[in-house]
Design a protein around this motif. Structure first.
Motif, PDB file in Angstrom:
ATOM      1  N   GLY A   1      32.219  46.874  43.849  1.00 39.72           N
ATOM      2  CA  GLY A   1      33.450  46.084  43.962  1.00 39.72           C
ATOM      3  C   GLY A   1      32.719  44.302  43.883  1.00 39.72           C
ATOM      4  O   GLY A   1      33.551  43.381  44.417  1.00 39.72           O
ATOM      5  N   PRO A   2      31.516  44.081  44.529  1.00 41.58           N
ATOM      6  CA  PRO A   2      31.512  42.807  45.899  1.00 41.58           C
ATOM      7  C   PRO A   2      31.661  41.555  44.457  1.00 41.58           C
ATOM      8  O   PRO A   2      30.841  41.675  43.325  1.00 41.58           O
ATOM      9  CB  PRO A   2      30.337  43.189  46.199  1.00 41.58           C
ATOM     10  N   GLN A   3      31.873  40.337  44.883  1.00 38.36           N
ATOM     11  CA  GLN A   3      32.074  39.552  43.776  1.00 38.36           C
ATOM     12  C   GLN A   3      31.261  39.207  43.849  1.00 38.36           C
ATOM     13  O   GLN A   3      30.303  38.268  42.946  1.00 38.36           O
ATOM     14  CB  GLN A   3      32.730  37.960  44.292  1.00 38.36           C
ATOM     15  N   ALA A   4      29.883  38.602  45.296  1.00 41.29           N
ATOM     16  CA  ALA A   4      28.568  38.021  45.274  1.00 41.29           C
ATOM     17  C   ALA A   4      27.661  38.977  46.269  1.00 41.29           C
ATOM     18  O   ALA A   4      28.346  39.715  47.018  1.00 41.29           O
ATOM     19  CB  ALA A   4      29.054  36.714  45.633  1.00 41.29           C
TER      20      ALA A   4
ATOM     21  N   ALA B   1      26.723  40.647  51.032  1.00 42.10           N
ATOM     22  CA  ALA B   1      27.340  41.155  49.395  1.00 42.10           C
ATOM     23  C   ALA B   1      29.210  40.810  50.408  1.00 42.10           C
ATOM     24  O   ALA B   1      29.148  40.569  51.513  1.00 42.10           O
ATOM     25  CB  ALA B   1      26.937  42.853  49.511  1.00 42.10           C
ATOM     26  N   VAL B   2      29.845  39.868  48.995  1.00 37.32           N
ATOM     27  CA  VAL B   2      30.856  39.508  50.104  1.00 37.32           C
ATOM     28  C   VAL B   2      32.026  40.373  48.509  1.00 37.32           C
ATOM     29  O   VAL B   2      31.824  40.074  47.734  1.00 37.32           O
ATOM     30  CB  VAL B   2      31.205  37.956  49.491  1.00 37.32           C
TER      31      VAL B   2
ATOM     32  N   GLY C   1      40.408  34.670  56.498  1.00 37.37           N
ATOM     33  CA  GLY C   1      38.476  35.820  56.854  1.00 37.37           C
ATOM     34  C   GLY C   1      37.423  35.621  56.976  1.00 37.37           C
ATOM     35  O   GLY C   1      37.013  35.310  57.816  1.00 37.37           O
ATOM     36  N   LEU C   2      36.893  35.266  55.901  1.00 33.52           N
ATOM     37  CA  LEU C   2      35.528  35.264  55.496  1.00 33.52           C
ATOM     38  C   LEU C   2      35.204  33.627  55.948  1.00 33.52           C
ATOM     39  O   LEU C   2      34.623  33.161  56.115  1.00 33.52           O
ATOM     40  CB  LEU C   2      34.719  35.507  54.452  1.00 33.52           C
TER      41      LEU C   2
ATOM     42  N   ALA D   1      34.539  41.789  55.039  1.00 38.54           N
ATOM     43  CA  ALA D   1      34.510  40.873  53.767  1.00 38.54           C
ATOM     44  C   ALA D   1      33.041  40.638  53.689  1.00 38.54           C
ATOM     45  O   ALA D   1      32.889  40.706  52.194  1.00 38.54           O
ATOM     46  CB  ALA D   1      35.176  39.743  53.806  1.00 38.54           C
ATOM     47  N   LEU D   2      32.373  40.723  54.482  1.00 41.97           N
ATOM     48  CA  LEU D   2      30.753  40.785  54.236  1.00 41.97           C
ATOM     49  C   LEU D   2      29.843  42.246  55.115  1.00 41.97           C
ATOM     50  O   LEU D   2      30.691  42.690  55.929  1.00 41.97           O
ATOM     51  CB  LEU D   2      30.853  39.571  55.028  1.00 41.97           C
TER      52      LEU D   2
END
Length: 444
Positions: A308-311, A342-343, A353-354, A363-364
């Protein structure tokens, strides 16, 4: 007891200066505001930052009135903090604190920097006899015409093909040139066109010439070329050297910079993106970031699955350690690894936090590897390959081709700026407080 290490004294003193400057910043706040005032100062700053970062996430993930209310909070939060500091006569303290902290980071990075920057090996090779250059006159706002690139290249003995219109098959033009005896292929254009022709050059073992006539010229930047005057790249035809660099491979297509999946790739697929980049991005981001639109991604790398990473950004060699967006520079192009980033943001806390750097680990996902696979819950997936929007069947496999491309560059060129090392405070502490190994101790 401090450990014994072989460290140049200048680096040890820079590390100590970094810690002394941090201490000076803390003592300044304590001396002016006192212990209770310092705690209040910290609370006000922390609350203001948290509210502003959460509002930034809401601005990106909502539309209409909620978006603009969140935008107003993003602007007002630091202003409110500044007013509270001003009323307490502490603005000057925060300014000096910021300057001291910046000086501490600068000294720490200088201390952590390697003694010698490793540079890519240059190979002496004879100049090409039948160079063939492909030029896009529209790229970079018309740099081909503005710098008279075609005329200068022909004066140096190159055959030049200037193409007009998007229907031109650039890869086929390059293959025809090889069949007709070209012993060097070059491109004056964007990174997407550079990647297509670079793949043909690598396939036939020919040197490749990069002419920095694109808009951003990321590839030229990492090769150390002059991006302000693309005509200087032509010097490589008469007085140049060769570099052996890696190529990224996505499916059966090469990339010189990166391949992007998720948010960015979905946005650049929009027909409206070219005419209104900011407006289109703001309109599409809410659905992309919250998972209401587009495919649900899964990244598999080094035995680890990220769901499920957004990017996802996969680059030909990793970007600098402090470049979480992959928008800056790659220290090397010959490391033989892919950079994988991956984010995965689940909500406002992850986003804060990111952005702030405090919760990036959650997140990363960052890896350096030789292969990565991006899959989705859809049969095809939009991908941005060196800025070009394409659709690929899933799963999408990316790999690295070490030393696959021979790049001919001018002997005299600006070069690549040394990468700033990541601030590793534990390593900096060991460096600062280690005892230097004497010759007698080293012999024991």
């Amino acid at each position: 007891m401090a450990e014994l290490v072989d460290v140049p004294s200048s680096r040890r003193w820079l590390a100590r200066l970094s810690f002394l400057t941090v201490a000076a910043a803390v003592l300044l706040v304590l001396a002016v505001a006192g212990l209770r005032g310092s705690i209040g100062l910290l609370l006000v700053g922390s609350i203001g930052s948290a509210v502003g970062l959460a509002a930034a996430w809401w601005f990106l993930t909502h539309r209409g009135l909620l978006r603009w209310l969140a935008g107003a909070v993003v602007v007002l939060a630091p202003l409110v903090v500044a007013v509270l500091f001003a009323r307490a006569n502490l603005i000057w303290v925060m300014i000096v604190f910021g300057l001291l902290w910046s000086a501490a980071v600068a000294a720490g990075q200088r201390a952590l920097a390697p003694d010698r920057e490793d540079t890519i090996t240059e190979y002496e090779t004879p100049p090409p006899r039948r160079p063939y250059l492909i030029m896009n006159p529209r790229s970079g706002g018309g740099k081909v015409e503005r710098f008279h690139l075609a005329e200068r290249a022909r004066e140096l003995g190159a055959e030049v093909y200037v193409f007009h219109g998007p229907a031109v098959d650039v890869a086929e033009v390059a293959r025809d040139a090889v069949r007709n005896g070209a012993d060097l292929l070059g491109v004056a254009g964007g990174d997407g066109t550079q990647a297509l022709v670079a793949g043909i050059a690598a396939e036939h073992g020919l040197p490749f010439l990069v002419i920095s006539a694109g808009t951003r010229n990321h590839f030229a930047l990492d090769l150390g070329l002059d991006r302000e005057d693309p005509s200087t790249c032509l010097d490589a035809l008469s007085d140049g050297v060769e570099l052996r660099i890696d190529l990224g491979l996505i499916g059966d297509r090469t990339f010189v910079n990166n391949a992007s999946f998720g948010a960015y790739a979905a946005i650049v697929q929009s027909p409206a993106y070219r005419d209104d980049k900011i407006g289109t991005t703001l309109d599409l981001l809410p659905d992309v970031l919250t998972g209401h639109d587009g495919a649900r991604l899964r990244l598999d790398v080094d035995g680890v699955s990220v769901t499920g990473p957004q990017a996802v950004l996969i680059s030909n060699n990793p970007y600098a350690a402090d470049d979480v967006a992959g928008l800056g520079e790659r220290p090397r192009l010959d490391g033989g690894t892919l950079g994988v980033l991956a984010v995965t943001v689940r909500g406002a806390a992850d986003a804060a936090g990111l952005i702030s750097g405090g919760g990036r680990a959650r997140a990363l996902t960052v890896r350096a590897t030789t292969e990565a696979v991006v899959d989705a819950d859809t049969p095809t997936l939009p991908v941005g390959i060196d800025g070009e929007a394409v659709i690929l069947p899933t799963p999408v496999r990316c790999s690295i081709r070490p030393g696959a491309l021979r790049v001919r560059v001018p002997r005299r060129r600006p070069g690549v700026r040394p990468a700033r090392p990541e601030m590793d405070w534990k390593r900096l502490r060991r460096l600062a407080f280690a005892r230097r190994r004497s010759s007698d101790a080293a012999a024991v």
